[in-house]
Scaffold this active site. Structure first.
Site, PDB file in Angstrom:
ATOM      1  N   ASP A  57       8.643  22.343  19.697  1.00  0.00           N
ATOM      2  CA  ASP A  57       8.013  23.603  19.272  1.00  0.00           C
ATOM      3  C   ASP A  57       7.427  23.440  17.862  1.00  0.00           C
ATOM      4  O   ASP A  57       7.767  22.504  17.133  1.00  0.00           O
ATOM      5  CB  ASP A  57       8.987  24.786  19.366  1.00  0.00           C
TER       6      ASP A  57
ATOM      7  N   GLY B 265      -4.516  11.302   5.925  1.00  0.00           N
ATOM      8  CA  GLY B 265      -5.863  11.358   5.358  1.00  0.00           C
ATOM      9  C   GLY B 265      -5.955  10.581   4.049  1.00  0.00           C
ATOM     10  O   GLY B 265      -4.952  10.121   3.503  1.00  0.00           O
TER      11      GLY B 265
ATOM     12  N   GLN C 245      -0.526  -6.705  10.301  1.00  0.00           N
ATOM     13  CA  GLN C 245      -1.947  -6.618   9.917  1.00  0.00           C
ATOM     14  C   GLN C 245      -2.619  -7.982  10.015  1.00  0.00           C
ATOM     15  O   GLN C 245      -3.745  -8.095  10.491  1.00  0.00           O
ATOM     16  CB  GLN C 245      -2.068  -6.100   8.483  1.00  0.00           C
TER      17      GLN C 245
ATOM     18  N   SER D  36       0.872  -1.192   0.000  1.00  0.00           N
ATOM     19  CA  SER D  36       0.000   0.000   0.000  1.00  0.00           C
ATOM     20  C   SER D  36       0.907   1.239   0.000  1.00  0.00           C
ATOM     21  O   SER D  36       2.089   1.139  -0.297  1.00  0.00           O
ATOM     22  CB  SER D  36      -0.896  -0.031   1.248  1.00  0.00           C
TER      23      SER D  36
ATOM     24  N   ASN E 224      -3.364   5.942   9.862  1.00  0.00           N
ATOM     25  CA  ASN E 224      -3.903   6.139   8.507  1.00  0.00           C
ATOM     26  C   ASN E 224      -5.422   6.103   8.563  1.00  0.00           C
ATOM     27  O   ASN E 224      -6.050   5.112   8.227  1.00  0.00           O
ATOM     28  CB  ASN E 224      -3.354   5.061   7.571  1.00  0.00           C
TER      29      ASN E 224
ATOM     30  N   HIS F 278       3.829  19.803  23.191  1.00  0.00           N
ATOM     31  CA  HIS F 278       4.331  21.177  23.128  1.00  0.00           C
ATOM     32  C   HIS F 278       5.221  21.554  24.323  1.00  0.00           C
ATOM     33  O   HIS F 278       5.785  22.640  24.364  1.00  0.00           O
ATOM     34  CB  HIS F 278       3.170  22.176  22.988  1.00  0.00           C
TER      35      HIS F 278
ATOM     36  N   ILE G 184      -6.160   9.811   0.204  1.00  0.00           N
ATOM     37  CA  ILE G 184      -5.624  10.467  -0.994  1.00  0.00           C
ATOM     38  C   ILE G 184      -6.818  10.776  -1.903  1.00  0.00           C
ATOM     39  O   ILE G 184      -7.564   9.867  -2.280  1.00  0.00           O
ATOM     40  CB  ILE G 184      -4.605   9.564  -1.720  1.00  0.00           C
TER      41      ILE G 184
HETATM   42  N1  CAO Z   1      -5.652   6.976   0.682  1.00  0.00           N
HETATM   43  C1  CAO Z   1      -5.883   6.251  -0.423  1.00  0.00           C
HETATM   44  N2  CAO Z   1      -5.866   4.897  -0.450  1.00  0.00           N
HETATM   45  C2  CAO Z   1      -5.611   4.263   0.710  1.00  0.00           C
HETATM   46  C3  CAO Z   1      -5.357   4.956   1.893  1.00  0.00           C
HETATM   47  C4  CAO Z   1      -5.370   6.375   1.851  1.00  0.00           C
HETATM   48  N3  CAO Z   1      -5.113   7.097   2.929  1.00  0.00           N
HETATM   49  N4  CAO Z   1      -5.142   4.065   2.881  1.00  0.00           N
HETATM   50  C5  CAO Z   1      -5.249   2.858   2.339  1.00  0.00           C
HETATM   51  N5  CAO Z   1      -5.523   2.980   1.026  1.00  0.00           N
HETATM   52  C6  CAO Z   1      -5.680   1.900   0.056  1.00  0.00           C
HETATM   53  C7  CAO Z   1      -4.428   1.038   0.055  1.00  0.00           C
HETATM   54  O1  CAO Z   1      -3.438   1.571  -0.808  1.00  0.00           O
HETATM   55  C8  CAO Z   1      -4.986  -0.284  -0.404  1.00  0.00           C
HETATM   56  O2  CAO Z   1      -5.238  -0.209  -1.813  1.00  0.00           O
HETATM   57  P1  CAO Z   1      -5.062  -1.493  -2.782  1.00  0.00           P
HETATM   58  O3  CAO Z   1      -6.090  -2.476  -2.350  1.00  0.00           O
HETATM   59  O4  CAO Z   1      -5.252  -0.921  -4.145  1.00  0.00           O
HETATM   60  O5  CAO Z   1      -3.658  -2.019  -2.564  1.00  0.00           O
HETATM   61  C9  CAO Z   1      -6.337  -0.339   0.284  1.00  0.00           C
HETATM   62  O6  CAO Z   1      -6.684   1.018   0.539  1.00  0.00           O
HETATM   63  C10 CAO Z   1      -6.325  -1.117   1.583  1.00  0.00           C
HETATM   64  O7  CAO Z   1      -5.277  -0.664   2.405  1.00  0.00           O
HETATM   65  P2  CAO Z   1      -5.047  -1.255   3.882  1.00  0.00           P
HETATM   66  O8  CAO Z   1      -5.909  -0.542   4.864  1.00  0.00           O
HETATM   67  O9  CAO Z   1      -5.160  -2.728   3.858  1.00  0.00           O
HETATM   68  O10 CAO Z   1      -3.493  -0.977   4.157  1.00  0.00           O
HETATM   69  P3  CAO Z   1      -2.693   0.310   4.597  1.00  0.00           P
HETATM   70  O11 CAO Z   1      -1.285  -0.158   4.662  1.00  0.00           O
HETATM   71  O12 CAO Z   1      -2.972   1.474   3.753  1.00  0.00           O
HETATM   72  O13 CAO Z   1      -3.187   0.635   6.091  1.00  0.00           O
HETATM   73  C11 CAO Z   1      -3.654   0.178   8.390  1.00  0.00           C
HETATM   74  C12 CAO Z   1      -2.973  -0.290   7.109  1.00  0.00           C
HETATM   75  C13 CAO Z   1      -3.427  -0.859   9.446  1.00  0.00           C
HETATM   76  C14 CAO Z   1      -3.040   1.492   8.833  1.00  0.00           C
HETATM   77  C15 CAO Z   1      -5.166   0.414   8.115  1.00  0.00           C
HETATM   78  O14 CAO Z   1      -5.733  -0.760   7.598  1.00  0.00           O
HETATM   79  C16 CAO Z   1      -5.955   0.820   9.354  1.00  0.00           C
HETATM   80  O15 CAO Z   1      -6.279   0.011  10.218  1.00  0.00           O
HETATM   81  N6  CAO Z   1      -6.312   2.130   9.427  1.00  0.00           N
HETATM   82  C17 CAO Z   1      -7.165   2.650  10.457  1.00  0.00           C
HETATM   83  C18 CAO Z   1      -6.364   3.395  11.486  1.00  0.00           C
HETATM   84  C19 CAO Z   1      -7.256   3.938  12.604  1.00  0.00           C
HETATM   85  O16 CAO Z   1      -8.208   3.319  13.026  1.00  0.00           O
HETATM   86  N7  CAO Z   1      -6.919   5.142  13.075  1.00  0.00           N
HETATM   87  C20 CAO Z   1      -7.633   5.796  14.115  1.00  0.00           C
HETATM   88  C21 CAO Z   1      -6.814   5.756  15.358  1.00  0.00           C
HETATM   89  S1  CAO Z   1      -7.487   6.710  16.653  1.00  0.00           S
HETATM   90  O17 CAO Z   1      -8.794   5.884  17.065  1.00  0.00           O
END
Ligand code: CAO
Length: 262
Positions: free
Chosen positions: A236, A204, A158, A86, A180, A232, A206
């Site tokens: 800074d 955020g 994951q 990804s 993410n 903070h 894309i």
């Molecule tokens: N913008 C565009 N596309 C995105 C994206 C983004 N920000 N994030 C993920 N994608 C795409 C990936 O590229 C992938 O595309 P393909 O299937 O074409 O390869 C698809 O979405 C699935 O990605 P993924 O989620 O399996 O993998 P990742 O490495 O991008 O992210 C992880 C991994 C663990 C960060 C994510 O799955 C996750 O759990 N995110 C949530 C985090 C969260 O809950 N945050 C809040 C915390 S505070 O409560």
């Protein structure tokens, strides 16, 4: 007159959950009280601590078009190693390379905030949405890993997260965190620091948006917002902004990133 240029090839298919595919409708006949347990209990503890930290927020947008166009080739090459690729491995590595220039962001502070420890390892925590809730395992020693190795480790974490099998070792020792949220669908966020770490970034979704090119023409760009929070008391705003600029430059110009990668 400004020309509208051609749309870049691949549009990332951000998995926006518009209709909450996993959610079931729940209609309660009466109020129900349940104990706060498991990962949620851990979250209560971590957030109590986090709320004692004065958070500084900083946001910017990153133009991901070059990387978006590069990803099909990266994805295909990684597939040959059995690795799902990804954007996160590149983002994680870009953070680590920027941390080499701003080590104060890869640090921890003690409870009284009297000492700051600059961490040798870049153990980058990744907020993960799992069936059991939010967990933050970390990719260890990112400064020594190739982007492919980061992807491999992220795949492993994951897979374990999805099965509820992350170990204490996977969860311990984080030095800097990323979330993410765009994987679910948002753009900006206000990430909460994971103490004793001093900084965290939220990534955020894309999005394809119109932007001005250097010649004044309107182009279709792939834009990603990043939102940082820093402690903070010891960080800074200028340091956070300069770090963000370095990370942004690496992501916007992957060729420059490649040149400086060890
Ligand atoms: N913008 C565009 N596309 C995105 C994206 C983004 N920000 N994030 C993920 N994608 C795409 C990936 O590229 C992938 O595309 P393909 O299937 O074409 O390869 C698809 O979405 C699935 O990605 P993924 O989620 O399996 O993998 P990742 O490495 O991008 O992210 C992880 C991994 C663990 C960060 C994510 O799955 C996750 O759990 N995110 C949530 C985090 C969260 O809950 N945050 C809040 C915390 S505070 O409560």
């Amino acid at each position: 007159k400004p020309a509208v240029q051609e749309v870049p090839k691949e549009a990332p298919k951000a998995p926006v959950e518009t209709v909450a595919p996993r959610a079931q409708t729940v209609l309660l006949a009466e109020d129900k009280t349940a104990p706060v347990s498991g990962f949620t209990k851990a979250m209560v503890k971590a957030m109590k601590l986090s709320m004692t930290v004065p958070h500084f927020g900083y946001c910017d947008e990153i133009e991901m078009t070059t990387l978006v166009n590069l990803r099909p080739a990266l994805k295909k090459s990684a597939e040959a190693f059995g690795v799902k690729f990804s954007y996160m491995p590149v983002i994680i590595k870009a953070c680590s390379m920027a941390l080499l220039q701003y080590p104060v962001l890869n640090a921890s502070v003690d409870a009284a905030c009297e000492n700051i420890t600059y961490k040798a390892s870049h153990n980058i925590g990744i907020a993960m949405d799992t069936p059991n809730g939010l967990v933050v395992p970390n990719v260890k020693q990112v400064q020594n890993l190739t982007v492919l190795e980061v992807a491999q480790e992220l795949n492993r974490l994951q897979a374990l997260g999805a099965r509820g099998q992350l170990t204490a070792a996977d969860l311990a020792g984080g030095t800097f965190s990323l979330s993410n949220i765009g994987a679910i669908g948002g753009t900006y966020a206000k990430p909460v620091i994971v103490p004793p770490e001093v900084a965290i970034g939220a990534i955020g979704r894309i999005q394809k948006l119109p932007r001005f090119a250097a010649d004044g023409s309107v182009v279709a760009a792939h834009v990603m917002q990043v939102s940082w929070s820093a402690d903070h008391r010891v960080i800074d705003g200028a340091t956070m902004a300069r770090f963000s600029n370095v990370m942004k430059a690496f992501l916007e110009q992957p060729a420059a990133m490649l040149l400086q990668m060890k």
